[in-house]
Motif scaffolding. Structure first.
Motif, PDB file in Angstrom:
ATOM      1  N   THR A  84       0.833  -1.205   0.000  1.00 15.32           N
ATOM      2  CA  THR A  84       0.000   0.000   0.000  1.00 15.32           C
ATOM      3  C   THR A  84       0.868   1.254   0.000  1.00 15.32           C
ATOM      4  O   THR A  84       0.571   2.230  -0.702  1.00 15.32           O
ATOM      5  N   THR A  85       1.941   1.240   0.774  1.00 14.22           N
ATOM      6  CA  THR A  85       2.859   2.385   0.774  1.00 14.22           C
ATOM      7  C   THR A  85       3.433   2.611  -0.615  1.00 14.22           C
ATOM      8  O   THR A  85       3.566   3.752  -1.073  1.00 14.22           O
ATOM      9  N   GLY A  86       3.758   1.511  -1.301  1.00 17.16           N
ATOM     10  CA  GLY A  86       4.241   1.633  -2.672  1.00 17.16           C
ATOM     11  C   GLY A  86       3.191   2.229  -3.596  1.00 17.16           C
ATOM     12  O   GLY A  86       3.504   3.026  -4.490  1.00 17.16           O
ATOM     13  N   VAL A  87       1.939   1.856  -3.406  1.00 17.55           N
ATOM     14  CA  VAL A  87       0.837   2.408  -4.200  1.00 17.55           C
ATOM     15  C   VAL A  87       0.749   3.920  -3.985  1.00 17.55           C
ATOM     16  O   VAL A  87       0.631   4.702  -4.948  1.00 17.55           O
ATOM     17  N   LEU A  88       0.822   4.353  -2.735  1.00 19.52           N
ATOM     18  CA  LEU A  88       0.761   5.789  -2.430  1.00 19.52           C
ATOM     19  C   LEU A  88       1.922   6.533  -3.083  1.00 19.52           C
ATOM     20  O   LEU A  88       1.753   7.652  -3.603  1.00 19.52           O
ATOM     21  N   LEU A  89       3.093   5.923  -3.079  1.00 22.41           N
ATOM     22  CA  LEU A  89       4.267   6.535  -3.697  1.00 22.41           C
ATOM     23  C   LEU A  89       4.063   6.716  -5.203  1.00 22.41           C
ATOM     24  O   LEU A  89       4.348   7.782  -5.764  1.00 22.41           O
ATOM     25  N   ALA A  90       3.559   5.668  -5.866  1.00 21.25           N
ATOM     26  CA  ALA A  90       3.346   5.726  -7.319  1.00 21.25           C
ATOM     27  C   ALA A  90       2.292   6.768  -7.683  1.00 21.25           C
ATOM     28  O   ALA A  90       2.421   7.474  -8.697  1.00 21.25           O
ATOM     29  N   ILE A  91       1.257   6.885  -6.874  1.00 14.34           N
ATOM     30  CA  ILE A  91       0.204   7.871  -7.137  1.00 14.34           C
ATOM     31  C   ILE A  91       0.773   9.290  -7.038  1.00 14.34           C
ATOM     32  O   ILE A  91       0.487  10.159  -7.875  1.00 14.34           O
ATOM     33  N   ARG A  92       1.610   9.513  -6.043  1.00 12.84           N
ATOM     34  CA  ARG A  92       2.218  10.841  -5.902  1.00 12.84           C
ATOM     35  C   ARG A  92       3.143  11.136  -7.084  1.00 12.84           C
ATOM     36  O   ARG A  92       3.149  12.251  -7.620  1.00 12.84           O
ATOM     37  N   GLU A  93       3.927  10.137  -7.497  1.00 15.59           N
ATOM     38  CA  GLU A  93       4.818  10.318  -8.645  1.00 15.59           C
ATOM     39  C   GLU A  93       4.042  10.677  -9.904  1.00 15.59           C
ATOM     40  O   GLU A  93       4.521  11.437 -10.756  1.00 15.59           O
ATOM     41  N   ALA A  94       2.849  10.117 -10.042  1.00 15.28           N
ATOM     42  CA  ALA A  94       2.030  10.352 -11.237  1.00 15.28           C
ATOM     43  C   ALA A  94       1.319  11.701 -11.196  1.00 15.28           C
ATOM     44  O   ALA A  94       0.617  12.071 -12.160  1.00 15.28           O
ATOM     45  N   GLY A  95       1.470  12.427 -10.085  1.00 11.62           N
ATOM     46  CA  GLY A  95       0.817  13.727  -9.961  1.00 11.62           C
ATOM     47  C   GLY A  95      -0.673  13.631  -9.733  1.00 11.62           C
ATOM     48  O   GLY A  95      -1.414  14.600  -9.967  1.00 11.62           O
ATOM     49  N   MET A  96      -1.127  12.482  -9.261  1.00 10.45           N
ATOM     50  CA  MET A  96      -2.550  12.283  -9.004  1.00 10.45           C
ATOM     51  C   MET A  96      -2.853  12.561  -7.532  1.00 10.45           C
ATOM     52  O   MET A  96      -1.960  12.505  -6.670  1.00 10.45           O
ATOM     53  N   THR A  97      -4.107  12.858  -7.242  1.00 13.31           N
ATOM     54  CA  THR A  97      -4.510  13.118  -5.861  1.00 13.31           C
ATOM     55  C   THR A  97      -5.522  12.066  -5.403  1.00 13.31           C
ATOM     56  O   THR A  97      -6.292  11.537  -6.195  1.00 13.31           O
ATOM     57  N   ILE A  98      -5.473  11.803  -4.112  1.00 10.71           N
ATOM     58  CA  ILE A  98      -6.383  10.853  -3.458  1.00 10.71           C
ATOM     59  C   ILE A  98      -7.356  11.661  -2.608  1.00 10.71           C
ATOM     60  O   ILE A  98      -6.928  12.529  -1.840  1.00 10.71           O
ATOM     61  N   PRO A  99      -8.643  11.448  -2.712  1.00  6.02           N
ATOM     62  CA  PRO A  99      -9.357  10.453  -3.519  1.00  6.02           C
ATOM     63  C   PRO A  99      -9.919  11.016  -4.825  1.00  6.02           C
ATOM     64  O   PRO A  99     -10.636  10.309  -5.528  1.00  6.02           O
ATOM     65  N   ASP A 100      -9.590  12.295  -5.162  1.00  7.28           N
ATOM     66  CA  ASP A 100     -10.225  12.922  -6.326  1.00  7.28           C
ATOM     67  C   ASP A 100      -9.926  12.171  -7.619  1.00  7.28           C
ATOM     68  O   ASP A 100     -10.824  11.961  -8.447  1.00  7.28           O
ATOM     69  N   ASP A 101      -8.661  11.783  -7.787  1.00 10.79           N
ATOM     70  CA  ASP A 101      -8.282  11.075  -9.017  1.00 10.79           C
ATOM     71  C   ASP A 101      -8.388   9.564  -8.872  1.00 10.79           C
ATOM     72  O   ASP A 101      -8.652   8.858  -9.847  1.00 10.79           O
ATOM     73  N   ILE A 102      -8.157   9.072  -7.688  1.00  6.95           N
ATOM     74  CA  ILE A 102      -8.190   7.623  -7.466  1.00  6.95           C
ATOM     75  C   ILE A 102      -8.409   7.355  -5.979  1.00  6.95           C
ATOM     76  O   ILE A 102      -7.871   8.065  -5.115  1.00  6.95           O
TER      77      ILE A 102
END
Length: 354
Positions: A263-281
């Motif tokens: 899950t920590t890795g998922v959060l890292l990848a989302i930040r790298e992609a410039g996406m926001t939680i939960p608006d984008d995913i």
């Protein structure tokens, strides 16, 4: 009436006389070394009970006979889940005078087999194992033989054909509840990120995921299930990057990580992609941790009673070691503890397509 020797201390010689065996045989039964037939062992144990014999623990220790040690097999001690399990086990064992030997396998069955050989050489009394045995994979003969012949309690995972007590959380139910929560928010493309080994706990969580999709009429997609190469943060990030790089129309709108490192890795990848939680995913993690509540946004998680799993498993092993006959007649060979979906702010309804 209890037989008493001078000074009111029963000797090993008197135990042998009562059981009809030599003092050396009594020593082998007490020390757990050498070969003793089961009928003989039972006669010695009965004599010990009748005479209320208590071994001289200091003398045993000086002679190297005392073990009082338990081996523990974990996949990754850096994973907070296994760290908490180990703490609970140690807290419990120490009350009974047992020492703990921890072996870290990185979910490798060959490494596990090597550690079991080492634990055999150290003559540990028993083992608590988060085994690396995978579902529908052949279990190496030395591993199967060890667990069938050594007092063992499985923690979190089980292995087909190895009938030992198992203490675990409701992996199926926890995953099912998490996915239903996302479906009820309107998500249809829900992805899973898990470790690379198909151990029983991960398999059960995947079954819960698929059952939730089925119950709500959603199609299962292989491309939305990513098994990381290992169990670490980077492995989770790698798997999540593959999901986030999918075309927008195919990309998941929610991800469930099946352990806290992934899950920590998922959060890292989302930040790298410039996406926001939960608006984008939207994201749901597995296992609660201290920082989950202070992340921005706070993370929704499936939490399991980790400390209880470890302490109950240790208590079961002690029962197996010290009260074998009564324990094997018990009906609680498999204990499944409830999980809980802790809803915070990392999930919302998916955006309408532009």
């Amino acid at each position: 009436m209890k037989h008493e020797s001078p000074g009111n201390e029963v000797t090993i010689r008197e135990v042998g006389k009562r059981a009809g065996v030599s003092p050396a045989t009594v020593g082998r039964v007490i020390g757990g070394y050498g070969k003793v037939s089961e009928p003989t062992r039972q006669r010695v144990l009965e004599a010990i009970r009748q005479l209320d014999y208590h071994p001289n623990t200091i003398a045993q220790s000086m002679k190297g006979k005392q073990r009082k040690s338990v081996g523990m097999i974990v996949s990754d001690i850096c994973n907070p889940f296994f760290g908490m399990i180990a703490r609970a086990v140690d807290d419990t064992l120490i009350k009974y005078g047992y020492n703990l030997v921890i072996c870290n396998t990185d979910d490798g069955i060959d490494k596990e087999a090597s550690y079991l050989k080492t634990l055999t050489e150290k003559r540990v009394d028993g083992v608590l194992a988060c085994t690396a045995c995978e579902v529908e994979r052949k279990i190496p003969r030395p591993v199967r033989k060890f667990y069938l012949e050594t007092p063992t309690v499985f923690i979190d995972r089980e292995a087909e054909g190895i009938d030992v007590p198992v203490i675990q959380a409701d992996n199926f139910g926890g995953a099912y509840e998490a996915v239903v929560h996302l479906i009820q928010l309107g998500h249809e493309r829900i992805a899973i990120v898990a470790g690379g080994s198909m151990v029983s706990s991960i398999h059960q969580r995947l079954q819960g995921y698929m059952k939730a999709l089925q119950d709500f009429g959603l199609q299962f997609r292989d491309d939305l299930v990513k098994l990381g190469r290992l169990l670490g943060v980077e492995s989770g990030a790698y798997a999540a990057r593959e999901l986030l790089n999918m075309p927008a129309a195919e990309r998941p709108t929610a991800i469930v990580g099946l352990n806290n490192l992934m899950t920590t890795g998922v959060l890292l990848a989302i930040r790298e992609a410039g996406m926001t939680i939960p608006d984008d995913i939207s994201v749901i993690g597995w296992d609660d941790f201290d920082l989950a509540q202070v992340l921005s946004p706070p993370l929704t998680v499936v939490t399991q009673p980790t400390y209880s799993i470890g302490s109950i498993a240790a208590e079961h092993l002690i029962a197996l070691l010290e009260r074998q006959r009564s324990y094997r007649q018990a009906n609680d060979r498999k204990i499944i503890l409830k999980t809980e979906l802790v809803i915070r702010e990392s999930c919302t309804s998916p955006k309408a397509p532009k």
